[in-house]
Motif scaffolding. Structure first.
Motif, short mmCIF file in Angstrom:
data_model
loop_
_atom_site.label_atom_id
_atom_site.label_comp_id
_atom_site.label_asym_id
_atom_site.label_seq_id
_atom_site.Cartn_x
_atom_site.Cartn_y
_atom_site.Cartn_z
N LYS A 1 0.93 -1.60 0.00
CA LYS A 1 0.12 0.01 -0.02
C LYS A 1 0.63 1.15 0.11
CE LYS A 1 -3.97 2.58 2.49
NZ LYS A 1 -4.98 2.26 3.31
N ASP A 2 2.18 0.77 0.60
CA ASP A 2 3.27 2.38 1.37
C ASP A 2 2.91 2.91 -0.87
OD1 ASP A 2 4.66 4.94 1.86
OD2 ASP A 2 6.20 3.09 1.39
N CYS A 3 3.54 1.62 -1.13
CA CYS A 3 4.07 1.76 -2.09
C CYS A 3 3.61 1.96 -3.36
CB CYS A 3 4.38 0.43 -3.45
SG CYS A 3 5.36 0.45 -4.79
N ILE A 4 2.17 1.83 -3.81
CA ILE A 4 0.78 2.24 -4.19
C ILE A 4 0.49 3.83 -4.11
CG2 ILE A 4 -1.06 2.61 -5.46
CD1 ILE A 4 0.19 -0.02 -6.02
N LEU A 5 0.93 4.29 -2.25
CA LEU A 5 0.91 5.55 -2.81
C LEU A 5 2.20 6.71 -2.84
CD1 LEU A 5 -0.39 5.42 1.06
CD2 LEU A 5 -1.66 6.34 -0.70
N GLN A 6 3.38 5.69 -2.93
CA GLN A 6 4.87 6.26 -3.11
C GLN A 6 4.49 6.80 -4.97
OE1 GLN A 6 8.57 5.54 -2.46
NE2 GLN A 6 6.97 4.25 -0.65
N VAL A 7 3.85 6.04 -6.10
CA VAL A 7 3.95 5.83 -7.22
C VAL A 7 2.60 6.89 -7.17
CG1 VAL A 7 2.66 4.37 -9.10
CG2 VAL A 7 3.86 3.50 -7.37
N ALA A 8 1.45 6.39 -6.34
CA ALA A 8 0.99 8.10 -6.98
C ALA A 8 1.72 9.75 -7.05
CB ALA A 8 -0.82 7.68 -6.34
N ASP A 9 2.15 9.38 -5.67
CA ASP A 9 3.03 11.00 -5.96
C ASP A 9 3.71 10.76 -6.60
OD1 ASP A 9 1.90 11.63 -3.04
OD2 ASP A 9 3.35 10.37 -1.56
N PHE A 10 4.47 10.06 -7.22
CA PHE A 10 5.47 10.17 -8.26
C PHE A 10 4.59 10.41 -9.54
CE2 PHE A 10 7.12 8.07 -12.24
CZ PHE A 10 8.16 8.52 -12.24
N GLY B 1 1.61 11.87 -9.91
CA GLY B 1 1.19 13.31 -9.49
C GLY B 1 -0.34 12.72 -9.32
N ASP B 2 -0.85 12.06 -9.07
CA ASP B 2 -2.33 11.42 -9.09
C ASP B 2 -3.09 11.26 -7.56
OD1 ASP B 2 -2.85 11.95 -11.40
OD2 ASP B 2 -1.96 10.11 -12.01
N ASN B 3 -1.61 11.51 -6.42
CA ASN B 3 -2.00 10.74 -4.91
C ASN B 3 -2.42 12.69 -4.89
OD1 ASN B 3 -2.00 10.40 -2.72
ND2 ASN B 3 -0.42 10.17 -1.68
N THR B 4 -4.33 12.19 -4.90
CA THR B 4 -5.47 12.91 -3.99
C THR B 4 -5.93 12.98 -2.75
OG1 THR B 4 -7.15 12.46 -5.69
CG2 THR B 4 -5.69 13.64 -6.64
N GLU B 5 -6.36 13.00 -1.99
CA GLU B 5 -7.24 13.00 -0.84
C GLU B 5 -8.27 11.88 -1.44
OE1 GLU B 5 -10.48 14.58 2.39
OE2 GLU B 5 -9.44 15.95 1.17
N LEU B 6 -9.21 11.78 -2.12
CA LEU B 6 -10.08 10.67 -2.63
C LEU B 6 -9.59 9.66 -3.38
CD1 LEU B 6 -13.18 10.36 -3.45
CD2 LEU B 6 -12.60 11.24 -6.01
N VAL C 1 -3.96 -1.91 -7.42
CA VAL C 1 -3.29 -1.56 -8.50
C VAL C 1 -4.12 -1.29 -9.50
CG1 VAL C 1 -2.30 -2.17 -11.15
CG2 VAL C 1 -0.67 -2.75 -8.70
N ARG C 2 -5.26 -1.43 -9.94
CA ARG C 2 -6.55 -0.81 -10.47
C ARG C 2 -7.30 0.63 -10.44
NH1 ARG C 2 -7.88 -6.92 -9.78
NH2 ARG C 2 -9.50 -6.40 -8.85
N HIS D 1 -6.86 3.53 -12.41
CA HIS D 1 -8.23 5.08 -12.35
C HIS D 1 -8.55 5.70 -12.52
CE1 HIS D 1 -12.88 5.60 -12.96
NE2 HIS D 1 -12.92 5.39 -11.42
N PHE D 2 -7.59 6.44 -11.10
CA PHE D 2 -7.43 7.61 -11.05
C PHE D 2 -6.16 7.94 -11.26
CE2 PHE D 2 -10.26 6.70 -7.06
CZ PHE D 2 -10.81 7.97 -7.24
N SER D 3 -5.19 7.97 -11.95
CA SER D 3 -4.00 7.96 -13.08
C SER D 3 -4.23 8.56 -14.06
CB SER D 3 -2.93 7.00 -12.64
OG SER D 3 -1.65 7.81 -13.07
#
Length: 76
Positions: free
Chosen positions: A23-32, A34-39, A54-55, A59-61
């Motif tokens: 989960k931490d990995c996915i959050l870091q990828v979302a940060d990378f 630029g897609d890590n939002t509150e939603l 991952v799905r 969906h969000f990226s």
């Protein structure tokens, strides 16, 4: 203990992530990406499996994660 993950995305790109959990990995990828939002964070909390996470990221990226590998040992 941190693990190294290799994220393959958009068919020919990759990113190496050091994370304490998948989960931490996915959050870091979302940060990378630029897609890590509150939603996205709220949606990710509802995921129960790695493939669901991952799905949800896909969906969000604006990028598409094609594969995630966990590097578990050094060969040389």
């Amino acid at each position: 203990m941190k693990m190294e993950y290799v994220i393959l995305y958009d068919d020919d790109c990759y990113k190496i992530i050091d994370a304490v959990s998948f989960k931490d990995c996915i959050l870091q990828v979302a940060d990378f990406f630029g897609d890590n939002t509150e939603l996205f964070g709220k949606a990710l909390n509802g995921c129960t499996t790695d493939s669901d996470m991952v799905r949800m990221l896909n969906h969000f990226s604006s990028y598409e994660v094609n594969a995630v590998y966990e590097l578990s040992r050094k060969v040389y």
